[in-house]
Design an enzyme around this catalytic site. Structure first.
Site, mmCIF file in Angstrom:
data_model
loop_
_atom_site.group_PDB
_atom_site.id
_atom_site.type_symbol
_atom_site.label_atom_id
_atom_site.label_comp_id
_atom_site.label_asym_id
_atom_site.label_seq_id
_atom_site.Cartn_x
_atom_site.Cartn_y
_atom_site.Cartn_z
ATOM 1 N N ASN A 1 1.920 10.248 7.008
ATOM 2 C CA ASN A 1 0.942 9.310 7.536
ATOM 3 C C ASN A 1 1.283 9.003 8.998
ATOM 4 O O ASN A 1 1.967 8.042 9.299
ATOM 5 C CB ASN A 1 0.985 8.043 6.677
ATOM 6 C CG ASN A 1 -0.134 7.074 6.982
ATOM 7 O OD1 ASN A 1 0.000 5.883 6.755
ATOM 8 N ND2 ASN A 1 -1.252 7.553 7.469
ATOM 9 N N ASN B 1 1.953 3.868 8.127
ATOM 10 C CA ASN B 1 1.446 2.633 7.532
ATOM 11 C C ASN B 1 1.840 2.603 6.052
ATOM 12 O O ASN B 1 1.732 3.636 5.386
ATOM 13 C CB ASN B 1 -0.077 2.581 7.664
ATOM 14 C CG ASN B 1 -0.686 1.406 6.907
ATOM 15 O OD1 ASN B 1 -0.381 0.262 7.204
ATOM 16 N ND2 ASN B 1 -1.504 1.693 5.909
ATOM 17 N N GLU C 1 -13.208 10.313 2.870
ATOM 18 C CA GLU C 1 -12.275 9.773 1.865
ATOM 19 C C GLU C 1 -12.819 8.484 1.247
ATOM 20 O O GLU C 1 -12.289 7.398 1.452
ATOM 21 C CB GLU C 1 -10.904 9.554 2.527
ATOM 22 C CG GLU C 1 -9.742 9.482 1.567
ATOM 23 C CD GLU C 1 -9.385 8.064 1.198
ATOM 24 O OE1 GLU C 1 -9.552 7.706 0.011
ATOM 25 O OE2 GLU C 1 -8.964 7.314 2.092
ATOM 26 N N LYS D 1 -16.823 43.796 40.714
ATOM 27 C CA LYS D 1 -18.074 43.360 40.084
ATOM 28 C C LYS D 1 -17.876 43.084 38.591
ATOM 29 O O LYS D 1 -18.293 42.060 38.052
ATOM 30 C CB LYS D 1 -19.158 44.413 40.302
ATOM 31 C CG LYS D 1 -20.562 43.966 39.900
ATOM 32 C CD LYS D 1 -21.583 45.043 40.196
ATOM 33 C CE LYS D 1 -21.757 45.259 41.694
ATOM 34 N NZ LYS D 1 -22.354 44.077 42.365
ATOM 35 N N ASN E 1 -13.332 5.187 2.967
ATOM 36 C CA ASN E 1 -12.163 4.425 3.421
ATOM 37 C C ASN E 1 -11.844 4.763 4.872
ATOM 38 O O ASN E 1 -11.661 3.872 5.708
ATOM 39 C CB ASN E 1 -10.958 4.722 2.522
ATOM 40 C CG ASN E 1 -9.695 4.017 2.988
ATOM 41 O OD1 ASN E 1 -9.687 2.808 3.183
ATOM 42 N ND2 ASN E 1 -8.622 4.774 3.174
ATOM 43 N N GLN F 1 -19.629 23.935 59.449
ATOM 44 C CA GLN F 1 -18.653 23.386 58.511
ATOM 45 C C GLN F 1 -18.695 24.180 57.211
ATOM 46 O O GLN F 1 -19.685 24.834 56.903
ATOM 47 C CB GLN F 1 -18.926 21.903 58.241
ATOM 48 C CG GLN F 1 -20.318 21.617 57.709
ATOM 49 C CD GLN F 1 -20.564 20.131 57.498
ATOM 50 O OE1 GLN F 1 -19.696 19.300 57.719
ATOM 51 N NE2 GLN F 1 -21.760 19.793 57.052
ATOM 52 N N ARG G 1 -14.935 22.316 51.402
ATOM 53 C CA ARG G 1 -14.813 21.077 52.178
ATOM 54 C C ARG G 1 -14.553 19.859 51.288
ATOM 55 O O ARG G 1 -13.870 18.915 51.697
ATOM 56 C CB ARG G 1 -16.086 20.879 53.014
ATOM 57 C CG ARG G 1 -16.101 19.656 53.887
ATOM 58 C CD ARG G 1 -17.094 19.792 55.042
ATOM 59 N NE ARG G 1 -18.326 20.463 54.693
ATOM 60 C CZ ARG G 1 -19.494 19.854 54.445
ATOM 61 N NH1 ARG G 1 -19.557 18.529 54.498
ATOM 62 N NH2 ARG G 1 -20.577 20.556 54.163
ATOM 63 N N TYR H 1 0.824 -1.205 0.000
ATOM 64 C CA TYR H 1 0.000 0.000 0.000
ATOM 65 C C TYR H 1 0.861 1.259 0.000
ATOM 66 O O TYR H 1 1.816 1.397 0.766
ATOM 67 C CB TYR H 1 -0.923 0.026 1.220
ATOM 68 C CG TYR H 1 -1.625 1.356 1.374
ATOM 69 C CD1 TYR H 1 -2.708 1.675 0.555
ATOM 70 C CD2 TYR H 1 -1.165 2.305 2.278
ATOM 71 C CE1 TYR H 1 -3.324 2.903 0.653
ATOM 72 C CE2 TYR H 1 -1.777 3.542 2.387
ATOM 73 C CZ TYR H 1 -2.855 3.840 1.566
ATOM 74 O OH TYR H 1 -3.455 5.070 1.648
#
Length: 569
Positions: free
Chosen positions: A223, A347, A448, A419, A451, A311, A317, A78
């Site tokens: 690639n 590839n 593509e 603010k 593919n 708390q 917390r 390929y």
């Protein structure tokens, strides 16, 4: 310096011109590159040296020999003796094999949008060289050495932000790098140590000839996932800096709110020992140690304060439980990106030992796409958490008695304090949260000729993460401004003066003073950071702090201890 100049400085911090840093050398080809090394080469001009390992060099040559033999014997491979993608049924003759590679550059030269930062392109080039030195790509050492030359001379091809779907790697972006490296045509341009010029002229200045691609070399160069991974590596580094600063901001906010240190007692987190939660609690415990601006409740006692809650609210917390998963997630992202950085992603791949080639899909950038989606999501969470802390700081009913909107001089009735700054922050936080939506699952299935019918969107995801990081730097600047003003006002409420350095924990004083120095705030006990609204330009302060963060300046140095600890998680 005006606001426009400051904003330009922020932009340039990511378009860093080449600055040769000869203090160290990054060796490429030993399969152990780190994110720190990528950043040093990409942003600081650290010199690059290809490995001199004889086995590596032999492997590179052997892969070229395999390809040349395959072309001579007309073996079906390929992209070498066939067309590309959905046209891989086209047979390419020996005479056309080299032309096929050059033509690949031309039909992929279709990028759009803005140019990538020089740092991100340099990162990509480094990773491309690293990948090819594995000896599985069929590319000449001469071409890899040319990448080394470009990096060390500060020659960076121009690459565009749109063009890759992260499926067959970063085809379009890498076509620009490849075209520039070989001097294919003057339409390929580069940045040469801060000056824009065409690639042919750049090669001439370097004393290099044009190169003619040989079979497989164009495909090997284009690639792969190197561009998206280079961007991702830089983003991960930046996100860790911002996470360290987030910890500093929360430490200032907790002290500004007169929160308790009990939430970070080790016993609590040993009962739920997620690594990220333990790290966060330990860091915050250290950041608040010996502060006069927190409720000292490590002995397990609870100070009841009449109408006030016994708390802290959840944003204080539950801080370790909220940030902990992000710390763990960023650690996992780091590992996955570093694996991708040290991988072969083109590839077909050539097994020179067994003299065979394999058709595969290492070019799919799914790891990058998914990790960058996650990183943006985490940034959105961090911003939302900070937004809640700011909301507490500006509201007297939730701030333990700080002035509304953190007004400095309450006697001047027209003062509105921070603010407007809160509103500015409110405009940023939702965008960061929105950017946290995923891209990796939004791929076109028809790409593509059907593919590339699954694709990662890793390149776009990485670029969007770059945008998210840049915006978060501005938001961090706003948060730091709130933190400084809050601790000044808390100091006055408790001690009758505004010099927060006398009350802050030792581990947050440096961050406080760094912010003050960057914005030009005098370190005084007479006034807080913001006294009257009309005595400073807040937008300039945002820009100054953002630029300092982007450039790794005083503010970043103030949280170096947190950043270093984070890198070890």
């Amino acid at each position: 310096m005006n606001i426009t100049s400051l904003q330009q400085n922020i932009t340039r911090s990511w378009q860093i011109p080449f600055t040769n840093s000869s203090d160290s050398i990054v060796t490429v080809g030993d399969r152990n590159l780190t994110i720190d090394e990528v950043v040093n080469v990409a942003r600081h001009g650290t010199q690059v040296r290809l490995t001199d390992n004889a086995d590596v060099i032999r492997g590179v040559q052997a892969s070229c020999d395999y390809i040349n033999n395959a072309v001579e014997t007309a073996q079906p491979i390929y992209g070498v003796t066939s067309g590309f993608g959905g046209m891989a049924d086209v047979v390419i003759s020996r005479e056309q094999a080299a032309e096929l590679q050059t033509n690949l550059i031309w039909f992929l030269k279709s990028g759009a949008g803005n140019k990538l930062s020089l740092a991100d392109v340099r990162a990509a080039m480094l990773l491309r060289a690293n990948s090819h030195l594995y000896g599985a790509s069929g590319i000449r050492l001469e071409l890899i050495q040319r990448i080394e030359t470009f990096l060390n001379a500060g020659v960076t091809p121009h690459v565009y932000e749109f063009g890759s779907i992260g499926a067959s790697g970063d085809l379009v972006p890498l076509s620009y790098i490849t075209g520039a490296l070989i001097g294919l045509d003057p339409s390929f341009t580069v940045d040469f140590d801060g000056k824009e010029m065409d690639a042919v002229t750049a090669l001439s200045r370097l004393g290099l000839p044009k190169l003619q691609l040989q079979p497989k070399e164009g495909l090997a160069m284009m690639n792969g996932t190197s561009v998206m991974t280079g961007i991702a590596a830089n983003c991960v580094y930046d996100a860790k800096v911002l996470l360290a600063l987030t910890m500093g901001v929360h430490a200032l906010a907790i002290q500004g709110l007169y929160g308790t240190n009990q939430s970070f007692h080790p016993f609590i987190h040993q009962c739920k020992p997620h690594p990220g939660q333990l790290w966060t609690a330990d860091q915050m415990f250290s950041l608040l140690k010996d502060s006069s601006l927190v409720r000292e409740e490590l002995d397990g006692k609870h100070e009841y304060r009449g109408k006030d809650l016994i708390q802290d609210r959840y944003s204080l917390r539950c801080l370790a439980q909220f940030i902990g998963p992000i710390v763990d997630g960023v650690s996992e992202i780091t590992k996955q990106i570093e694996v991708e950085m040290n991988s072969v992603t083109d590839n077909p791949l050539i097994d020179v030992e067994n003299q065979v080639s394999y058709h595969g899909g290492n070019f799919l950038g799914q790891y990058v796409g998914v990790t960058m989606d996650r990183l943006r999501y985490y940034i959105g969470l961090l911003a939302k958490h900070i937004d809640v802390q700011i909301a507490l700081l500006v509201s007297p009913e939730f701030s333990n008695g700080l002035p509304p909107s953190l007004v400095g001089n309450s006697d001047r009735k027209v003062n509105m304090g921070l603010k407007g700054l809160q509103i500015s922050g409110n405009s940023i936080m939702p965008l960061l949260s929105f950017y946290g939506n995923s891209l990796a699952d939004r791929f076109p299935t028809h790409a593509e000729q059907f593919n590339q019918n699954i694709n990662s969107q890793g390149y776009i995801s990485a670029n969007l993460t770059r945008r998210s990081v840049d915006i978060f730097q501005n938001y961090m600047a706003i948060a730091l401004m709130f933190g400084v003003q809050a601790v000044d006002l808390r100091t006055y409420k408790m001690k009758g003066h505004y010099d927060a350095r006398t009350c802050l924990s030792p581990n947050t004083v440096q961050l406080y003073t760094a912010v003050c120095e960057v914005v030009g705030k005098p370190l005084t006990s007479v006034r807080p950071y913001i006294w009257n609204d009309n005595e400073q330009c807040l937008d300039e302060h945002i820009a100054r702090i953002s630029a300092d963060i982007a450039g790794g300046g005083l503010i970043v140095q103030a949280v170096e201890h947190i950043f270093s600890s984070l890198k070890s998680t």
